[in-house]
Design a protein around this motif. Sequence first.
Motif, PDB file in Angstrom:
ATOM      1  N   GLN A   1      -1.704  -6.293   1.206  1.00 36.89           N
ATOM      2  CA  GLN A   1      -1.467  -4.850   1.024  1.00 36.89           C
ATOM      3  C   GLN A   1      -0.594  -4.250   2.128  1.00 36.89           C
ATOM      4  O   GLN A   1       0.096  -3.258   1.912  1.00 36.89           O
ATOM      5  CB  GLN A   1      -2.777  -4.092   0.913  1.00 36.89           C
ATOM      6  CG  GLN A   1      -3.648  -4.203   2.153  1.00 36.89           C
ATOM      7  CD  GLN A   1      -4.862  -3.293   2.067  1.00 36.89           C
ATOM      8  OE1 GLN A   1      -4.714  -2.118   1.850  1.00 36.89           O
ATOM      9  NE2 GLN A   1      -6.043  -3.866   2.218  1.00 36.89           N
TER      10      GLN A   1
ATOM     11  N   ARG B   1       0.836  -1.210   0.000  1.00 38.28           N
ATOM     12  CA  ARG B   1       0.000   0.000   0.000  1.00 38.28           C
ATOM     13  C   ARG B   1       0.869   1.257   0.000  1.00 38.28           C
ATOM     14  O   ARG B   1       0.622   2.196  -0.763  1.00 38.28           O
ATOM     15  CB  ARG B   1      -0.947  -0.005   1.205  1.00 38.28           C
ATOM     16  CG  ARG B   1      -1.769   1.266   1.352  1.00 38.28           C
ATOM     17  CD  ARG B   1      -2.781   1.174   2.466  1.00 38.28           C
ATOM     18  NE  ARG B   1      -4.023   0.554   2.033  1.00 38.28           N
ATOM     19  CZ  ARG B   1      -4.995   1.186   1.385  1.00 38.28           C
ATOM     20  NH1 ARG B   1      -4.889   2.454   1.075  1.00 38.28           N
ATOM     21  NH2 ARG B   1      -6.093   0.555   1.028  1.00 38.28           N
TER      22      ARG B   1
ATOM     23  N   ILE C   1      -6.045  -1.917  -5.544  1.00 37.76           N
ATOM     24  CA  ILE C   1      -5.867  -3.065  -4.642  1.00 37.76           C
ATOM     25  C   ILE C   1      -6.959  -4.099  -4.903  1.00 37.76           C
ATOM     26  O   ILE C   1      -6.710  -5.302  -4.948  1.00 37.76           O
ATOM     27  CB  ILE C   1      -5.839  -2.580  -3.175  1.00 37.76           C
ATOM     28  CG1 ILE C   1      -4.447  -1.973  -2.863  1.00 37.76           C
ATOM     29  CG2 ILE C   1      -6.153  -3.716  -2.188  1.00 37.76           C
ATOM     30  CD1 ILE C   1      -4.320  -1.338  -1.510  1.00 37.76           C
TER      31      ILE C   1
ATOM     32  N   ASP D   1      -7.189   2.085  -3.236  1.00 37.15           N
ATOM     33  CA  ASP D   1      -8.177   1.042  -2.907  1.00 37.15           C
ATOM     34  C   ASP D   1      -8.696   0.367  -4.178  1.00 37.15           C
ATOM     35  O   ASP D   1      -8.852  -0.855  -4.227  1.00 37.15           O
ATOM     36  CB  ASP D   1      -9.351   1.649  -2.129  1.00 37.15           C
ATOM     37  CG  ASP D   1      -8.973   1.979  -0.691  1.00 37.15           C
ATOM     38  OD1 ASP D   1      -7.969   1.413  -0.220  1.00 37.15           O
ATOM     39  OD2 ASP D   1      -9.655   2.804  -0.056  1.00 37.15           O
TER      40      ASP D   1
END
Lengths: 254, 397
Positions: free
Chosen positions: A131, A97, A122, A119
Motif C-alpha cells: 500500500q 494508498r 486495501i 482500509d
Amino acid sequence: MIEANKLTKTFRDRKRGLVRAVDRVSFNCQPGQIFGLLGANGAGKTTTLRMLGTLLEPTRGTATVAGYDVAKHPEDVRRSIGFLSNGTALYGRLTAREMLEYFGRLNGIHNSQLRSRVDELIEQLEIGEFQNGRCDKLSTGQKQRVSIARSIIHRPPVMIFDEPTTGLDVMTSQTIMNFIERCRDDGLTVVFSTHIMSEVERLCDEVAIVHHGKIATEGTVSEIKAQTGEDVLENAFLKIAHQLDAQAEAELTR
Amino acid sequence: MSLTKVIFLKELRETLRDKRVILGVIISPLLLTPALMGAIMFFGSKKAVEQQQATLDVGIYQEAAFPELTNHIESNEKLEVTRYDSREDAIQAIRDYKARAVVAIPHNARIVFQSNGTAPIEIIYDQANENSGNAHNRLRGLLNQFNREQTENRLTASSLDPSFIKPTEIKSTSIAEKSAVVGFALSMFLPYIVIMGAAFGGLNTAFDLCAGEKERGTMETLLVSPASRTQIVSGKLYTIFVISLISSICSILGIVLALSFGGQIIETIFGEIPQISYTNLAALVVIVIPLALLSSAALLIVSAFARNQKEAQAYIFPFVAVFLFPAALSFVFGAESPLYTGLIPVLNIALSMKQLLSNAFDLPFFSVALASSLAYAWASIKLTANLFQRETILFRS
C-alpha cells in the motif's frame, strides 16, 4: 441501469471524411446483469463506452446511466460509474494508498469516511503489503488490484469495463473476471466490452455483437448461437460479420 | 475541499517527486547557475589580468633604422622583441605563433619623422587569433604613448605649450551612484535569465501533466471522474504556474547567490559589490507572476494538443521562439522604451525588470506591462480551458 437509445457518434477524418464510429446503438442493461459488447478492434465498442462515461458527447441519440442523462447531467453520471480499461492507468509517483485517497476525494468522499473506505478496499483486495509502495514499482497484478480498488472506491452502482483483460496474463485476467462477476453478484449494472469469446461465454448475461459501429444482433450467448446455427460463439460471430460485410459490399455495387 | 484543489495538491505532490523537476527547477538555478556564473567571472577576470601582465612575444621588421621608436618598444619590460629581416619572415613568425604581432617600419619612416612629418608605421597581426589581437592592442598603446611623447617634444622645440594642440579639456561626470551602474549592468542579462526560468521551468511538468497522462492512459481515468474539465485544467494550470514561479524565484536567488559569492570579482570590474534591494526583489517576483501564468497556459496548450510527450517536445520549438525572441529583444531596447512596448508580451516584462534594476522605474510603463501581461495570461487560460472541452484535442489518435 443503463439505457442507450440510438446512440450515434460521427467525427471528421482528414483521409476518410465523415466517419460514423457508432451508428444508432441501442441496448438496456439492468442491475445484477452483465451486458457485453463483442466486436473486432475498431468496431465502435470503446466509443460507445466513452459516450456512456461522458468522455465523448453523442452526435445523436440519448443514454441514461443510473437514471442520469449523459448529455444533461454528465457529472452525476460520472459520480455513478466506475470505469476500468485495459491499462492500469495509475499515477507512477503516488503510492497505492495515495492513489485510492486521491480518487476517493475526487468522488466526493469526505475525509472522515475516506480512511475507513481505503482500509476496507486495501484489506478486501489484499493491497496491504504494498500500500505504501509507489505505483510505478508494483507488478502488473498488483497494479491491476489497485486499479480495481480505484474504480469502486465510491461504491458506484454502474461499472463500465473497456477490454479490461487485453494484454494481461492468465492470472491477472482471472482476477479481473472474478471481480466483474462479483460486481454482478453485488447487484451492480455492468457493461463490458471485449473481443475475447471465452470471456463473453463466461461472463455475459446478454451480449450485443458490434460491427462497423452498428449492433448486428443482440441476445444471450445461446440465442446468438441458435440464431446463426453455430455451436461455437466464435463461428457465430464470424458468420454475422461476414454476412454484414457481404451486404455492405452488395449495397455499394448496386 | 474543491475538486480543483484536490487535483492541484495531487499534481503538485507528484511533480515534486519528479527528480527531473527538482534538478531543473531548484538545484540547477540555485547551484549550477551561480557556480557557472562564478566560474565564468573567475576565469574571465583571471584571463583579463593575465593578458595585462603577461610578457608578449612581438617582432620588429625595419627597412631602415628608426632607433627612437625601436628603443621605445624594446625598453618595455612586458615585451620580448625579436628582429626580422624581411616582411615574409615576420608574417611567417606570426603564423607559427613565434611572434604575436610585428611592427613594420618602412625605409622612409625616420626621415619623415625627423622632418616633423607623420611617419607611416604598420602593425602586422592575425585578427583571427585572440593572443595576436591582444599583442596588437598592446603595441598600439605603446605607439600612441610614443606619439604623445614626441608631440610634446615637437611642441617644446617650437616653444609651444602642450595646450596649443588641446583647445579643450573634456571631463565626464556621471551623476549615477555606483550601485545604479552595477544595477544597469545586471539589468542587461538578469531579465533574460528570469524569463527563461519562468518560460521553461514548467516545461517538464506541463508535458507530464497532459501529454504524459494521455500517453499513460491516466487522462481518461481522470476525465471519467466527477471533476469537470474546467476543474481539471485549473488544477493542472495552477501546478505548472507554481513550478514556473518557483523556477523564476530560484533563478533570481541563483543570481543573488552568484553576486554574493562572486562579489569580489565584480568589485574589480565595477568598483562596487552589487546588491539588489529587497524591494526590487519583491517587484521582480510580482512582475514575473503574469509571465509565469502566460507561459504555464501556453505550455499546457502545447501539452494538450500533443498525443504524447515526444510529440510535445517536437512542438516546443515555436514556443521557444515566441518566448526567446522578445526576451532577446530586451538586450536591444533600453530601459526608457516607448509606452507601446509595454503591450508586447514577454518583452514588456523584460523591460520592466530592466527599469527596476537600473533605477529607471516608470509607473505608467509598469502598469501597462502588468495589465497587458495579465490580459494575455487570462486569454491563454481561456484558450486552454476551451481546448480541454474539445474531444478532437483530448482524444487525438
